[in-house]
Scaffold this motif. Structure first.
Motif, PDB file in Angstrom:
ATOM      1  N   ARG A  32      14.065  14.713 -29.748  1.00  0.00           N
ATOM      2  CA  ARG A  32      14.388  13.275 -29.811  1.00  0.00           C
ATOM      3  C   ARG A  32      14.978  12.989 -31.191  1.00  0.00           C
ATOM      4  O   ARG A  32      14.343  13.272 -32.204  1.00  0.00           O
ATOM      5  CB  ARG A  32      13.132  12.437 -29.574  1.00  0.00           C
ATOM      6  CG  ARG A  32      12.561  12.629 -28.183  1.00  0.00           C
ATOM      7  CD  ARG A  32      11.262  11.874 -28.010  1.00  0.00           C
ATOM      8  NE  ARG A  32      11.447  10.427 -28.092  1.00  0.00           N
ATOM      9  CZ  ARG A  32      11.978   9.688 -27.123  1.00  0.00           C
ATOM     10  NH1 ARG A  32      12.392  10.254 -26.009  1.00  0.00           N
ATOM     11  NH2 ARG A  32      12.095   8.387 -27.269  1.00  0.00           N
ATOM     12  N   VAL A  33      16.178  12.443 -31.205  1.00  0.00           N
ATOM     13  CA  VAL A  33      16.932  12.322 -32.455  1.00  0.00           C
ATOM     14  C   VAL A  33      17.428  10.889 -32.673  1.00  0.00           C
ATOM     15  O   VAL A  33      17.872  10.236 -31.726  1.00  0.00           O
ATOM     16  CB  VAL A  33      18.158  13.277 -32.442  1.00  0.00           C
ATOM     17  CG1 VAL A  33      18.920  13.210 -33.763  1.00  0.00           C
ATOM     18  CG2 VAL A  33      17.740  14.705 -32.130  1.00  0.00           C
ATOM     19  N   ASP A  71      20.110  -4.698 -29.821  1.00  0.00           N
ATOM     20  CA  ASP A  71      21.290  -5.345 -30.416  1.00  0.00           C
ATOM     21  C   ASP A  71      21.996  -4.435 -31.407  1.00  0.00           C
ATOM     22  O   ASP A  71      23.185  -4.598 -31.665  1.00  0.00           O
ATOM     23  CB  ASP A  71      20.877  -6.629 -31.175  1.00  0.00           C
ATOM     24  CG  ASP A  71      20.172  -7.618 -30.273  1.00  0.00           C
ATOM     25  OD1 ASP A  71      20.451  -7.592 -29.061  1.00  0.00           O
ATOM     26  OD2 ASP A  71      19.344  -8.395 -30.790  1.00  0.00           O
ATOM     27  N   ILE A  72      21.249  -3.523 -32.008  1.00  0.00           N
ATOM     28  CA  ILE A  72      21.820  -2.748 -33.108  1.00  0.00           C
ATOM     29  C   ILE A  72      21.748  -1.236 -32.871  1.00  0.00           C
ATOM     30  O   ILE A  72      21.970  -0.452 -33.779  1.00  0.00           O
ATOM     31  CB  ILE A  72      21.084  -3.056 -34.437  1.00  0.00           C
ATOM     32  CG1 ILE A  72      19.559  -2.996 -34.232  1.00  0.00           C
ATOM     33  CG2 ILE A  72      21.487  -4.396 -34.987  1.00  0.00           C
ATOM     34  CD1 ILE A  72      18.847  -2.330 -35.331  1.00  0.00           C
ATOM     35  N   SER A  73      21.448  -0.845 -31.640  1.00  0.00           N
ATOM     36  CA  SER A  73      21.384   0.595 -31.366  1.00  0.00           C
ATOM     37  C   SER A  73      21.944   0.868 -29.988  1.00  0.00           C
ATOM     38  O   SER A  73      22.001  -0.024 -29.135  1.00  0.00           O
ATOM     39  CB  SER A  73      19.940   1.095 -31.433  1.00  0.00           C
ATOM     40  OG  SER A  73      19.207   0.564 -30.353  1.00  0.00           O
ATOM     41  N   VAL A  74      22.372   2.097 -29.817  1.00  0.00           N
ATOM     42  CA  VAL A  74      22.847   2.487 -28.492  1.00  0.00           C
ATOM     43  C   VAL A  74      22.527   3.962 -28.318  1.00  0.00           C
ATOM     44  O   VAL A  74      22.497   4.719 -29.299  1.00  0.00           O
ATOM     45  CB  VAL A  74      24.359   2.179 -28.339  1.00  0.00           C
ATOM     46  CG1 VAL A  74      25.194   3.096 -29.212  1.00  0.00           C
ATOM     47  CG2 VAL A  74      24.798   2.273 -26.896  1.00  0.00           C
ATOM     48  N   LYS A  75      22.198   4.367 -27.097  1.00  0.00           N
ATOM     49  CA  LYS A  75      21.917   5.783 -26.868  1.00  0.00           C
ATOM     50  C   LYS A  75      23.205   6.516 -26.566  1.00  0.00           C
ATOM     51  O   LYS A  75      23.975   6.126 -25.697  1.00  0.00           O
ATOM     52  CB  LYS A  75      20.922   5.950 -25.718  1.00  0.00           C
ATOM     53  CG  LYS A  75      19.500   5.737 -26.191  1.00  0.00           C
ATOM     54  CD  LYS A  75      18.479   6.262 -25.214  1.00  0.00           C
ATOM     55  CE  LYS A  75      17.093   5.957 -25.771  1.00  0.00           C
ATOM     56  NZ  LYS A  75      16.053   6.015 -24.756  1.00  0.00           N
ATOM     57  N   GLY A  76      23.432   7.580 -27.320  1.00  0.00           N
ATOM     58  CA  GLY A  76      24.642   8.361 -27.123  1.00  0.00           C
ATOM     59  C   GLY A  76      24.335   9.700 -26.468  1.00  0.00           C
ATOM     60  O   GLY A  76      23.309   9.844 -25.784  1.00  0.00           O
ATOM     61  N   PHE A  77      25.184  10.659 -26.687  1.00  0.00           N
ATOM     62  CA  PHE A  77      25.049  11.986 -26.085  1.00  0.00           C
ATOM     63  C   PHE A  77      23.622  12.527 -26.235  1.00  0.00           C
ATOM     64  O   PHE A  77      23.044  12.474 -27.316  1.00  0.00           O
ATOM     65  CB  PHE A  77      26.027  12.957 -26.755  1.00  0.00           C
ATOM     66  CG  PHE A  77      25.850  14.382 -26.305  1.00  0.00           C
ATOM     67  CD1 PHE A  77      26.337  14.796 -25.080  1.00  0.00           C
ATOM     68  CD2 PHE A  77      25.159  15.285 -27.101  1.00  0.00           C
ATOM     69  CE1 PHE A  77      26.165  16.108 -24.657  1.00  0.00           C
ATOM     70  CE2 PHE A  77      24.981  16.601 -26.689  1.00  0.00           C
ATOM     71  CZ  PHE A  77      25.487  17.006 -25.463  1.00  0.00           C
ATOM     72  N   GLY A  78      23.072  13.014 -25.132  1.00  0.00           N
ATOM     73  CA  GLY A  78      21.751  13.647 -25.169  1.00  0.00           C
ATOM     74  C   GLY A  78      20.637  12.690 -25.524  1.00  0.00           C
ATOM     75  O   GLY A  78      19.539  13.112 -25.882  1.00  0.00           O
ATOM     76  N   GLY A  79      20.925  11.378 -25.452  1.00  0.00           N
ATOM     77  CA  GLY A  79      19.905  10.385 -25.777  1.00  0.00           C
ATOM     78  C   GLY A  79      19.747  10.115 -27.261  1.00  0.00           C
ATOM     79  O   GLY A  79      18.811   9.440 -27.677  1.00  0.00           O
ATOM     80  N   VAL A  80      20.659  10.645 -28.086  1.00  0.00           N
ATOM     81  CA  VAL A  80      20.584  10.378 -29.533  1.00  0.00           C
ATOM     82  C   VAL A  80      20.701   8.872 -29.763  1.00  0.00           C
ATOM     83  O   VAL A  80      21.648   8.235 -29.294  1.00  0.00           O
ATOM     84  CB  VAL A  80      21.712  11.087 -30.315  1.00  0.00           C
ATOM     85  CG1 VAL A  80      21.663  10.702 -31.797  1.00  0.00           C
ATOM     86  CG2 VAL A  80      21.621  12.591 -30.153  1.00  0.00           C
ATOM     87  N   LEU A  81      19.718   8.300 -30.466  1.00  0.00           N
ATOM     88  CA  LEU A  81      19.757   6.869 -30.754  1.00  0.00           C
ATOM     89  C   LEU A  81      20.659   6.638 -31.966  1.00  0.00           C
ATOM     90  O   LEU A  81      20.397   7.145 -33.059  1.00  0.00           O
ATOM     91  CB  LEU A  81      18.350   6.332 -31.017  1.00  0.00           C
ATOM     92  CG  LEU A  81      18.248   4.812 -30.998  1.00  0.00           C
ATOM     93  CD1 LEU A  81      18.413   4.277 -29.574  1.00  0.00           C
ATOM     94  CD2 LEU A  81      16.918   4.344 -31.581  1.00  0.00           C
ATOM     95  N   CYS A  82      21.757   5.890 -31.755  1.00  0.00           N
ATOM     96  CA  CYS A  82      22.774   5.681 -32.788  1.00  0.00           C
ATOM     97  C   CYS A  82      22.595   4.317 -33.438  1.00  0.00           C
ATOM     98  O   CYS A  82      22.476   3.305 -32.739  1.00  0.00           O
ATOM     99  CB  CYS A  82      24.163   5.725 -32.164  1.00  0.00           C
ATOM    100  SG  CYS A  82      24.526   7.258 -31.292  1.00  0.00           S
ATOM    101  N   ILE A  83      22.598   4.307 -34.774  1.00  0.00           N
ATOM    102  CA  ILE A  83      22.472   3.061 -35.547  1.00  0.00           C
ATOM    103  C   ILE A  83      23.441   3.130 -36.727  1.00  0.00           C
ATOM    104  O   ILE A  83      23.603   4.179 -37.332  1.00  0.00           O
ATOM    105  CB  ILE A  83      21.025   2.875 -36.054  1.00  0.00           C
ATOM    106  CG1 ILE A  83      20.064   2.734 -34.855  1.00  0.00           C
ATOM    107  CG2 ILE A  83      20.912   1.658 -36.987  1.00  0.00           C
ATOM    108  CD1 ILE A  83      18.601   2.736 -35.220  1.00  0.00           C
ATOM    109  N   GLU A  84      24.089   1.996 -37.048  1.00  0.00           N
ATOM    110  CA  GLU A  84      24.970   1.920 -38.217  1.00  0.00           C
ATOM    111  C   GLU A  84      24.464   0.815 -39.132  1.00  0.00           C
ATOM    112  O   GLU A  84      24.366  -0.336 -38.706  1.00  0.00           O
ATOM    113  CB  GLU A  84      26.415   1.599 -37.799  1.00  0.00           C
ATOM    114  CG  GLU A  84      27.063   2.604 -36.846  1.00  0.00           C
ATOM    115  CD  GLU A  84      27.528   3.887 -37.544  1.00  0.00           C
ATOM    116  OE1 GLU A  84      27.566   3.917 -38.793  1.00  0.00           O
ATOM    117  OE2 GLU A  84      27.858   4.848 -36.811  1.00  0.00           O
TER     118      GLU A  84
END
Ligand code: ADP
Ligand code: SF4
Ligand code: MG
Length: 287
Positions: A32-33, A71-84
């Motif tokens: 989980r990343v 509002d500030i995150s989205v799950k990307g490839f392989g379920g990686v939680l992406c935040i900027e």
């Protein structure tokens, strides 16, 4: 909760590309990343989420509404939680407020307890030596940093600046260095230059990443190499690097070179490259 790892490096050196491929490789291996982009460019996680729009933490905070994780995150490839984290209004600067605000908000949202990450990767711009750049290694956010560098002088110069910051803050509980990720390696003496630099600074190489068209092509598809070209040799390079970083517990306080030492070292290499290219000596003799 989880291992928190900061990835540093000069702008344009390949931090986001490398970090995203490490995240993708760890996700592919079942971990989980979370990947947190700490660069005002806010493009860290683009290739994990197909270039889809993701509001930054700072932009959302500026709007003043109550913020939910969605509002500030989205799950990307392989379920990686992406935040900027995002950055300040152009021209204003923030002295690290961006990264601090992002991390504070994520703690308020109970992100780490709820998501239970195995790994959290922070992709941090490392050539702007303002107050912000040291935040992740100074304030207990991470205990380990890696730096992406090519054999170019300015990239090594930025790495050396990171070493200075680690050296300064490590005695009071700051992060240590896990290693140098040698990126954009090409045939010739590129490896030798980086090898010599890590030897001189008491650090080590976490992995060598070749300069590869696979990287550029995958990026054009809005994907990591792990996703777009899983069978390629380049994907295996990133998988090995991810495994090394996941398992490595040899963290050091680097010995940065002083300004004139670094200049002399670079000049020396300038002369050596002349000798190598003119067949006066071989690479091994030159070091
Ligand atoms: P940074 O995040 O450090 O500013 P990026 O990760 O955005 O840098 O990389 C800058 C550019 O270099 C991107 O277009 C990326 O595709 C390219 N790049 C990075 N690493 C490699 C590599 N090993 N081979 C080929 N292109 C690369
Ligand atoms: Fe700019 Fe420094 Fe803020 Fe980063 S931390 S956005 S370099 S002012
Ligand atoms: Mg980047």
């Amino acid at each position: 909760i989880g291992k928190h790892i900061a990835i540093y490096g000069k702008g344009g050196i390949g931090k986001s590309t490398t970090t995203s491929n490490i995240s993708a490789a760890l996700a592919e291996a079942g971990y989980r990343v979370i990947q947190i982009g700490c660069d005002p460019k806010s493009d860290s996680t683009n290739t994990l989420r197909g270039n889809n729009y993701l509001p930054t933490v700072l932009d959302s905070l500026r709007e003043g509404n109550k913020i939910h994780l969605d509002d500030i995150s989205v799950k990307g490839f392989g379920g990686v939680l992406c935040i900027e984290s995002g950055g300040p209004v152009p021209g204003v600067g923030c002295a690290g407020r961006g990264i601090n605000a992002a991390v504070n908000l994520l703690q308020e949202l109970n992100l780490f307890e709820e998501f239970k990450p195995d790994y959290v990767l922070y992709d941090v711009l490392g050539d702007v030596v303002c107050g912000g750049f040291a935040v992740p290694i100074r304030d207990g956010i991470t205990d380990r940093a890696y730096v992406v560098s090519s054999s170019d002088f300015m990239a090594l110069y930025a790495a050396n600046n990171l070493f200075k910051a680690i050296n300064k803050y490590a005695p009071t509980g700051g992060a240590k260095l896990g290693g140098v990720i040698a990126n954009s390696m090409k045939p010739g003496y590129h490896r030798e230059i980086v090898d010599d630099f890590v030897a001189k600074t008491g650090t080590s190489i976490a992995g060598y990443v070749n300069r590869s068209l696979d990287v550029q092509q995958s990026e054009l598809y809005g994907k990591t190499v792990i996703e777009a070209k899983p069978q390629s040799a380049q994907a295996d390079i990133y998988r090995n690097l991810a495994k090394y970083i996941a398992e490595n517990e040899e963290l050091v306080v680097p010995n940065p070179l002083g300004s004139s030492e670094l200049r002399d070292w670079a000049r020396n290499w300038g002369d050596r490259i002349y000798d190598i290219e003119n067949g006066v000596v071989g690479v091994a003799e030159a070091i």
